[in-house]
Design a protein around this motif. Structure first.
Motif, PDB file in Angstrom:
ATOM      1  N   ALA A  24      25.738  28.200 -26.794  1.00 22.89           N
ATOM      2  CA  ALA A  24      26.245  27.795 -28.106  1.00 22.89           C
ATOM      3  C   ALA A  24      27.430  26.841 -27.934  1.00 22.89           C
ATOM      4  N   HIS A  25      27.466  25.821 -28.746  1.00 25.27           N
ATOM      5  CA  HIS A  25      28.554  24.846 -28.694  1.00 25.27           C
ATOM      6  C   HIS A  25      29.652  25.233 -29.668  1.00 25.27           C
ATOM      7  N   LYS A  26      30.872  24.811 -29.335  1.00 24.39           N
ATOM      8  CA  LYS A  26      31.988  25.032 -30.253  1.00 24.39           C
ATOM      9  C   LYS A  26      31.807  24.109 -31.461  1.00 24.39           C
ATOM     10  N   PRO A  27      32.324  24.539 -32.627  1.00 26.54           N
ATOM     11  CA  PRO A  27      32.192  23.670 -33.796  1.00 26.54           C
ATOM     12  C   PRO A  27      32.921  22.335 -33.611  1.00 26.54           C
ATOM     13  N   TYR A  28      34.032  22.339 -32.909  1.00 28.73           N
ATOM     14  CA  TYR A  28      34.781  21.110 -32.652  1.00 28.73           C
ATOM     15  C   TYR A  28      34.940  20.999 -31.141  1.00 28.73           C
ATOM     16  N   PRO A  29      34.222  20.114 -30.469  1.00 30.30           N
ATOM     17  CA  PRO A  29      34.191  20.099 -29.007  1.00 30.30           C
ATOM     18  C   PRO A  29      35.501  19.728 -28.329  1.00 30.30           C
ATOM     19  N   TYR A  30      36.419  19.107 -29.083  1.00 25.85           N
ATOM     20  CA  TYR A  30      37.684  18.671 -28.460  1.00 25.85           C
ATOM     21  C   TYR A  30      38.802  19.679 -28.606  1.00 25.85           C
ATOM     22  N   ALA A  31      38.502  20.842 -29.170  1.00 27.15           N
ATOM     23  CA  ALA A  31      39.512  21.870 -29.331  1.00 27.15           C
ATOM     24  C   ALA A  31      39.898  22.413 -27.958  1.00 27.15           C
ATOM     25  N   THR A  32      41.198  22.594 -27.697  1.00 27.15           N
ATOM     26  CA  THR A  32      41.653  23.065 -26.390  1.00 27.15           C
ATOM     27  C   THR A  32      41.857  24.569 -26.373  1.00 27.15           C
ATOM     28  N   GLU A  33      41.742  25.230 -27.471  1.00 27.62           N
ATOM     29  CA  GLU A  33      41.966  26.675 -27.526  1.00 27.62           C
ATOM     30  C   GLU A  33      40.694  27.428 -27.295  1.00 27.62           C
TER      31      GLU A  33
END
Length: 61
Positions: free
Chosen positions: A52-61
């Motif tokens: 599963a991918h994160k909703p916002y791929p550039y999030a660092t958390e």
């Protein structure tokens, strides 16, 4: 109402009329890159292995 046809499309239609032998080469190239037999077992393994991918791929958390 006229249907738009690009210059490239017109050129390719005329070129294929003038060079009918290229149809065979076109089909060979398509078979090489696109027309592959499908294996349902392999497809289901690929689907099961998806992450599963994160909703916002550039999030660092």
């Amino acid at each position: 109402m006229a249907i738009y046809e690009s210059e490239h499309t017109k050129f390719m239609r005329e070129w294929m009329k003038a060079h009918p032998e290229e149809r065979e080469e076109q089909q060979k190239g398509r078979a090489l890159w696109w027309d592959k037999p499908q294996d349902l077992e392999t497809q289901s393994e690929y689907a099961a292995g998806k992450v599963a991918h994160k909703p916002y791929p550039y999030a660092t958390e």
